[in-house]
Design a protein around this motif. Sequence first.
Motif, short mmCIF file in Angstrom:
data_model
loop_
_atom_site.label_atom_id
_atom_site.label_comp_id
_atom_site.label_asym_id
_atom_site.label_seq_id
_atom_site.Cartn_x
_atom_site.Cartn_y
_atom_site.Cartn_z
N ASP A 140 0.81 -1.23 0.00
CA ASP A 140 0.00 0.00 0.00
C ASP A 140 0.83 1.27 0.00
N VAL A 141 2.06 1.17 0.46
CA VAL A 141 2.94 2.34 0.55
C VAL A 141 4.34 1.94 0.11
N PRO A 142 5.16 2.91 -0.32
CA PRO A 142 6.55 2.60 -0.67
C PRO A 142 7.33 2.12 0.54
N ASN A 143 8.36 1.37 0.28
CA ASN A 143 9.32 0.93 1.31
C ASN A 143 8.67 0.11 2.42
N SER A 144 7.64 -0.64 2.06
CA SER A 144 7.05 -1.53 3.05
C SER A 144 7.39 -2.99 2.78
N LYS A 145 7.66 -3.31 1.51
CA LYS A 145 8.06 -4.67 1.15
C LYS A 145 9.14 -4.59 0.06
N TRP A 146 10.30 -5.11 0.37
CA TRP A 146 11.39 -5.17 -0.60
C TRP A 146 11.69 -6.63 -0.93
N LEU A 147 11.95 -6.88 -2.21
CA LEU A 147 12.40 -8.19 -2.66
C LEU A 147 13.82 -8.08 -3.20
N THR A 148 14.57 -9.17 -3.16
CA THR A 148 15.93 -9.13 -3.66
C THR A 148 16.34 -10.48 -4.24
N ASP A 149 17.37 -10.45 -5.07
CA ASP A 149 17.92 -11.68 -5.66
C ASP A 149 19.20 -11.31 -6.41
N VAL A 150 19.89 -12.34 -6.90
CA VAL A 150 21.09 -12.18 -7.71
C VAL A 150 20.93 -12.98 -8.99
N THR A 151 21.36 -12.42 -10.11
CA THR A 151 21.35 -13.16 -11.38
C THR A 151 22.67 -12.94 -12.09
N GLU A 152 22.93 -13.75 -13.11
CA GLU A 152 24.22 -13.69 -13.80
C GLU A 152 24.05 -13.36 -15.28
N PHE A 153 25.12 -12.80 -15.86
CA PHE A 153 25.19 -12.47 -17.28
C PHE A 153 26.54 -12.95 -17.81
N LYS A 154 26.57 -13.26 -19.10
CA LYS A 154 27.81 -13.72 -19.73
C LYS A 154 28.28 -12.72 -20.78
N TYR A 155 29.59 -12.58 -20.89
CA TYR A 155 30.18 -11.83 -22.00
C TYR A 155 31.38 -12.61 -22.50
N TYR A 156 31.85 -12.26 -23.69
CA TYR A 156 32.86 -13.07 -24.37
C TYR A 156 34.06 -12.23 -24.76
N ILE A 157 35.23 -12.72 -24.44
CA ILE A 157 36.48 -12.14 -24.92
C ILE A 157 37.16 -13.22 -25.75
N GLY A 158 37.03 -13.11 -27.05
CA GLY A 158 37.48 -14.19 -27.92
C GLY A 158 36.64 -15.42 -27.62
N PRO A 159 37.29 -16.58 -27.47
CA PRO A 159 36.53 -17.80 -27.17
C PRO A 159 36.21 -17.96 -25.68
N GLU A 160 36.73 -17.07 -24.85
CA GLU A 160 36.56 -17.21 -23.40
C GLU A 160 35.23 -16.62 -22.94
N VAL A 161 34.57 -17.36 -22.06
CA VAL A 161 33.30 -16.92 -21.48
C VAL A 161 33.56 -16.37 -20.08
N HIS A 162 33.07 -15.18 -19.84
CA HIS A 162 33.21 -14.55 -18.52
C HIS A 162 31.82 -14.22 -17.99
N LYS A 163 31.73 -13.99 -16.69
CA LYS A 163 30.44 -13.69 -16.07
C LYS A 163 30.54 -12.45 -15.20
N ILE A 164 29.43 -11.73 -15.14
CA ILE A 164 29.25 -10.72 -14.09
C ILE A 164 27.90 -10.98 -13.45
N TYR A 165 27.76 -10.52 -12.23
CA TYR A 165 26.56 -10.79 -11.44
C TYR A 165 25.88 -9.48 -11.09
N LEU A 166 24.57 -9.52 -11.07
CA LEU A 166 23.75 -8.35 -10.71
C LEU A 166 22.90 -8.70 -9.50
N SER A 167 23.04 -7.90 -8.47
CA SER A 167 22.19 -8.00 -7.29
C SER A 167 21.29 -6.77 -7.27
N ALA A 168 20.01 -6.96 -6.99
CA ALA A 168 19.08 -5.83 -7.00
C ALA A 168 18.03 -5.98 -5.93
#
Length: 306
Positions: A140-168
Amino acid sequence: MGKEATLSFVRCQSTYEAVRILSEERSFPVWKLCDFLHITRSAYYRWLMHPKSNRELENERIAGVIGNIHKAHPDMGYRRIRDELDRKHDIHVNDKRILRINRALHIQSTIKYRRHGCTRSATSPEYIAKNYLKRQFHADVPNSKWLTDVTEFKYYIGPEVHKIYLSAILDLYDRRIVSYALGDHNDNRIVFDTFDAAVTSNPDAHPMFHSDRGFQYTSRSFHMKIQAARMKQSMSRVAHCIDNGPMEGFWSILKREMYYGYKFTSREQLAQTISDYIYYYNYQRLQRRLSVMTPMEFHQQYTKAA
């Protein structure tokens, strides 16, 4: 005017023009051309003899704007396009009309992909909270219920796969992203940084704080942060992702609209794209559940009223 006539501005203009050119310049019989192209002679002659109606002209104008919106945001379906037309282009039409135009233009939103989460459950959790949220995803009002989680993303440097993570952290009242953090490791630090940023920007907020049972959230150190901020900690049940449904939904939206279908070749490029998208989501992306406002507009509306 029937649906066929309504759509003729997109679907048949080039076809009618081809019939006219072939019949006038090369003397092909009109009836054979119409039969071959699967159009009726009556529709062709109506197009040939009468100027476009006001509605057809209006549909042409709308179609042009829709084409530009789709080019900039290929993720948008007809409902979001209608909202965009209404709020940002002063074009007030209903969903069905936009759907018909989209179909004629062969416009559809990008496909949803199933999320592959990266949360690792704690093998020896130091603290487990009950599921106090109980899938009550309305606030009913702001800042009364917060949800959170972490997810991952991939990027590529040549054939190598790297990851970064996002928490929100997401606020259930206005669906805004309260804070977020990017990191190269899925560890305590990224979660703690996200939480600290949320508390710093909202010092008077004492919401229920809901997460899954990832090892970061079940640590004693994190629970102490929750207590220090005078928040109530809540956790999803084991193997019940829907207990954190809106957060999962945000990951799905984010990845569908800025990640799937693209290949990122540097960490900086991917990190900047994620940051830009979160700004777009908070300040520019309209949501019907928010009365066709952006999360920050909906949030500010409450602030002004209070």
